[in-house]
Design an enzyme around this catalytic site. Sequence first.
Site, PDB file in Angstrom:
ATOM      1  N   GLU A   1      43.309  31.107  43.956  1.00  0.00           N
ATOM      2  CA  GLU A   1      43.747  30.395  45.337  1.00  0.00           C
ATOM      3  C   GLU A   1      45.092  29.904  45.250  1.00  0.00           C
ATOM      4  OE1 GLU A   1      42.638  26.070  47.551  1.00  0.00           O
ATOM      5  OE2 GLU A   1      41.899  26.431  45.440  1.00  0.00           O
TER       6      GLU A   1
ATOM      7  N   LYS B   1      40.618  28.209  54.748  1.00  0.00           N
ATOM      8  CA  LYS B   1      39.723  27.304  54.283  1.00  0.00           C
ATOM      9  C   LYS B   1      39.218  26.183  54.889  1.00  0.00           C
ATOM     10  CE  LYS B   1      39.713  24.767  49.855  1.00  0.00           C
ATOM     11  NZ  LYS B   1      40.553  24.351  48.679  1.00  0.00           N
TER      12      LYS B   1
ATOM     13  N   CYS C   1      37.463  27.813  46.860  1.00  0.00           N
ATOM     14  CA  CYS C   1      37.351  26.586  45.871  1.00  0.00           C
ATOM     15  C   CYS C   1      36.381  25.675  46.423  1.00  0.00           C
ATOM     16  CB  CYS C   1      38.534  25.932  45.575  1.00  0.00           C
ATOM     17  SG  CYS C   1      39.019  25.176  44.176  1.00  0.00           S
TER      18      CYS C   1
END
Length: 276
Positions: free
Chosen positions: A44, A113, A147
């Site tokens: 990430e 995200k 994540c």
Amino acid sequence: MLRVGIMQFDIVTGNREANQNKVTAWLEKYYTKSEYTTAIILPEIWDVGYALSHKESIGDEEGKTAVDFLGKLARKYNVWFVGGSVLAQNEMGFFNRAQVINPGGELVASYDKVHLIRLMDENKHFLRGKKDCRFTIDNVKCGCIICYDVRFCEWVRGYAINGTEALFISAEWPEARIDHWRALIIARAIENQMYIIACNRVGATEKWEFGGKSLIVDPWGKIVYEGGKGEEFAFHVIDTEEAKKTRSFLTVFKDRAPELYGDVMKHFVEDAATFH
């Protein structure tokens, strides 16, 4: 069959050139040709790390710098790059953006995200994404998340319901909760009967130490690769038919009762308003 490559490395915070140089050097040193299509995943925000306090000076306009850089490597080595998010920006603001680049060097999909972790102040720096990311590699249905997203079982289930057989996860997951990382990834693989290919960074920023332990987990929840706590670049071949076989044998998706879940999900939405 698909060969996946996991680049687990320490990110130099705020230094895009140094991180690009590491990716280039690792490919030159460790890449080997294969009879199978290869997809490589990076951590990430691999380009600059959590350098969010000065994001205005290092943001990548629509992630184009990363696309150009990875695109050249994709063409040179005839590989896919899947995930490895970057600090992207546009006129609306900043995004934690994963990119999918094919062997022709083309950006074929991207993912901003969706779930921003307040514990690490992401909600103060990034705008939330609004859609999932699904694509195919050699007829294998793939997806991409980042994540913290893995904590949201309903988000990952949505990928599975839409046919995803291999889910790629890029992360900067802290060492302090690395047991959660392992448990959640195994659970998501089992309940969704999919491969999960997860790349976590190592090293530290001023506030956080990251735990590594990148994983490849098969649709039965078996760990077929687990990284250590240091830098490493590993390749592993996965049987892309395994998700279909697992779903055919243990018919979870045929046995769901979605007509009953509407009220449950309604309560989830209503109850969410009590959390701040």
